[in-house]
Design a protein around this motif. Structure first.
Motif, PDB file in Angstrom:
ATOM      1  N   ALA A 106       0.838  -1.204   0.000  1.00  0.00           N
ATOM      2  CA  ALA A 106       0.000   0.000   0.000  1.00  0.00           C
ATOM      3  C   ALA A 106       0.876   1.258   0.000  1.00  0.00           C
ATOM      4  O   ALA A 106       0.587   2.223  -0.712  1.00  0.00           O
ATOM      5  CB  ALA A 106      -0.936  -0.008   1.202  1.00  0.00           C
ATOM      6  N   CYS A 107       1.950   1.240   0.780  1.00  0.00           N
ATOM      7  CA  CYS A 107       2.867   2.390   0.821  1.00  0.00           C
ATOM      8  C   CYS A 107       3.534   2.601  -0.529  1.00  0.00           C
ATOM      9  O   CYS A 107       3.677   3.741  -0.986  1.00  0.00           O
ATOM     10  CB  CYS A 107       3.920   2.194   1.909  1.00  0.00           C
ATOM     11  N   LEU A 108       3.937   1.520  -1.175  1.00  0.00           N
ATOM     12  CA  LEU A 108       4.570   1.637  -2.491  1.00  0.00           C
ATOM     13  C   LEU A 108       3.580   2.173  -3.522  1.00  0.00           C
ATOM     14  O   LEU A 108       3.940   2.973  -4.381  1.00  0.00           O
ATOM     15  CB  LEU A 108       5.154   0.291  -2.926  1.00  0.00           C
ATOM     16  N   ARG A 109       2.324   1.751  -3.421  1.00  0.00           N
ATOM     17  CA  ARG A 109       1.293   2.278  -4.332  1.00  0.00           C
ATOM     18  C   ARG A 109       1.082   3.774  -4.079  1.00  0.00           C
ATOM     19  O   ARG A 109       0.990   4.562  -5.014  1.00  0.00           O
ATOM     20  CB  ARG A 109      -0.019   1.520  -4.156  1.00  0.00           C
ATOM     21  N   LEU A 110       1.025   4.156  -2.800  1.00  0.00           N
ATOM     22  CA  LEU A 110       0.861   5.571  -2.458  1.00  0.00           C
ATOM     23  C   LEU A 110       2.070   6.384  -2.938  1.00  0.00           C
ATOM     24  O   LEU A 110       1.932   7.541  -3.334  1.00  0.00           O
ATOM     25  CB  LEU A 110       0.661   5.736  -0.948  1.00  0.00           C
ATOM     26  N   GLU A 111       3.234   5.761  -2.912  1.00  0.00           N
ATOM     27  CA  GLU A 111       4.436   6.432  -3.424  1.00  0.00           C
ATOM     28  C   GLU A 111       4.304   6.641  -4.944  1.00  0.00           C
ATOM     29  O   GLU A 111       4.623   7.711  -5.452  1.00  0.00           O
ATOM     30  CB  GLU A 111       5.674   5.597  -3.104  1.00  0.00           C
ATOM     31  N   GLU A 112       3.802   5.627  -5.648  1.00  0.00           N
ATOM     32  CA  GLU A 112       3.594   5.747  -7.100  1.00  0.00           C
ATOM     33  C   GLU A 112       2.578   6.838  -7.432  1.00  0.00           C
ATOM     34  O   GLU A 112       2.699   7.526  -8.443  1.00  0.00           O
ATOM     35  CB  GLU A 112       3.101   4.419  -7.683  1.00  0.00           C
ATOM     36  N   LEU A 113       1.569   7.003  -6.563  1.00  0.00           N
ATOM     37  CA  LEU A 113       0.545   8.019  -6.761  1.00  0.00           C
ATOM     38  C   LEU A 113       1.040   9.420  -6.398  1.00  0.00           C
ATOM     39  O   LEU A 113       0.338  10.409  -6.602  1.00  0.00           O
ATOM     40  CB  LEU A 113      -0.704   7.690  -5.940  1.00  0.00           C
ATOM     41  N   GLY A 114       2.238   9.487  -5.812  1.00  0.00           N
ATOM     42  CA  GLY A 114       2.801  10.784  -5.444  1.00  0.00           C
ATOM     43  C   GLY A 114       2.319  11.302  -4.107  1.00  0.00           C
ATOM     44  O   GLY A 114       2.456  12.492  -3.815  1.00  0.00           O
ATOM     45  N   LEU A 115       1.761  10.419  -3.266  1.00  0.00           N
ATOM     46  CA  LEU A 115       1.256  10.848  -1.960  1.00  0.00           C
ATOM     47  C   LEU A 115       2.257  10.587  -0.835  1.00  0.00           C
ATOM     48  O   LEU A 115       2.195  11.218   0.210  1.00  0.00           O
ATOM     49  CB  LEU A 115      -0.069  10.141  -1.662  1.00  0.00           C
ATOM     50  N   LEU A 116       3.161   9.625  -1.048  1.00  0.00           N
ATOM     51  CA  LEU A 116       4.225   9.337  -0.088  1.00  0.00           C
ATOM     52  C   LEU A 116       5.560   9.416  -0.795  1.00  0.00           C
ATOM     53  O   LEU A 116       5.649   9.224  -2.005  1.00  0.00           O
ATOM     54  CB  LEU A 116       4.079   7.919   0.497  1.00  0.00           C
ATOM     55  N   GLU A 117       6.598   9.690   0.007  1.00  0.00           N
ATOM     56  CA  GLU A 117       7.966   9.652  -0.501  1.00  0.00           C
ATOM     57  C   GLU A 117       8.841   9.006   0.558  1.00  0.00           C
ATOM     58  O   GLU A 117       8.479   8.966   1.727  1.00  0.00           O
ATOM     59  CB  GLU A 117       8.457  11.062  -0.839  1.00  0.00           C
ATOM     60  N   ARG A 118       9.976   8.510   0.140  1.00  0.00           N
ATOM     61  CA  ARG A 118      10.892   7.867   1.082  1.00  0.00           C
ATOM     62  C   ARG A 118      11.539   8.914   1.975  1.00  0.00           C
ATOM     63  O   ARG A 118      11.892   9.993   1.525  1.00  0.00           O
ATOM     64  CB  ARG A 118      11.946   7.070   0.338  1.00  0.00           C
ATOM     65  N   TYR A 119      11.677   8.563   3.248  1.00  0.00           N
ATOM     66  CA  TYR A 119      12.233   9.486   4.244  1.00  0.00           C
ATOM     67  C   TYR A 119      13.610   8.992   4.651  1.00  0.00           C
ATOM     68  O   TYR A 119      13.761   7.844   5.061  1.00  0.00           O
ATOM     69  CB  TYR A 119      11.305   9.538   5.454  1.00  0.00           C
ATOM     70  N   ASN A 120      14.609   9.836   4.556  1.00  0.00           N
ATOM     71  CA  ASN A 120      15.975   9.453   4.902  1.00  0.00           C
ATOM     72  C   ASN A 120      16.547  10.248   6.064  1.00  0.00           C
ATOM     73  O   ASN A 120      17.694  10.056   6.428  1.00  0.00           O
ATOM     74  CB  ASN A 120      16.890   9.613   3.682  1.00  0.00           C
TER      75      ASN A 120
END
Length: 120
Positions: A55-69
């Motif tokens: 679900a997180c990866l899908r949200l990342e593809e949709l531009g709603l989440l990004e990886r946090y470093n």
């Protein structure tokens, strides 16, 4: 993706919960969200970790989440309250896994969803 009810309609309930969780508690990973999504307490996972990661990866593809470093805060406002004292000893260590944070668009949608998700 457009903000608003039109864009929210294509999100699953789990994806909505993930967005609101990250809005409230800050960056998190799938392993931890499986155990404490929306402030739930307990060691046993309430959700399947792989399902949350997908679900997180899908949200990342949709531009709603990004990886946090960045570094994580281990303060009393964190959703990790039971583990804070243990983690305080090793502040620089971050549990393994991909941490996600909201994008600007994700934050807009999460704010719209917050009342809906927390009511349920």
């Amino acid at each position: 993706m457009k903000a608003g009810s039109e864009g929210n309609a294509q999100l699953t309930e789990l994806e909505k919960k993930i967005l609101v969780h990250i809005l409230v508690f800050g960056p998190d990973n799938a392993w931890l969200m499986a155990r404490r999504l929306l402030g739930r307490a307990g060691w046993a996972p309430a959700y399947d970790e792989k399902e949350i990661e997908e679900a997180c990866l899908r949200l990342e593809e949709l531009g709603l989440l990004e990886r946090y470093n960045g570094s994580l805060k281990w303060l009393p406002t964190s959703s990790v309250k039971p583990w804070i004292k243990f983690k305080q000893r090793n502040k620089d260590a971050k549990p393994k896994g991909i941490y996600f944070q909201l994008t600007k668009e994700g934050k807009k949608i999460a704010k719209e969803l917050k009342k809906e998700v927390l009511r349920a």
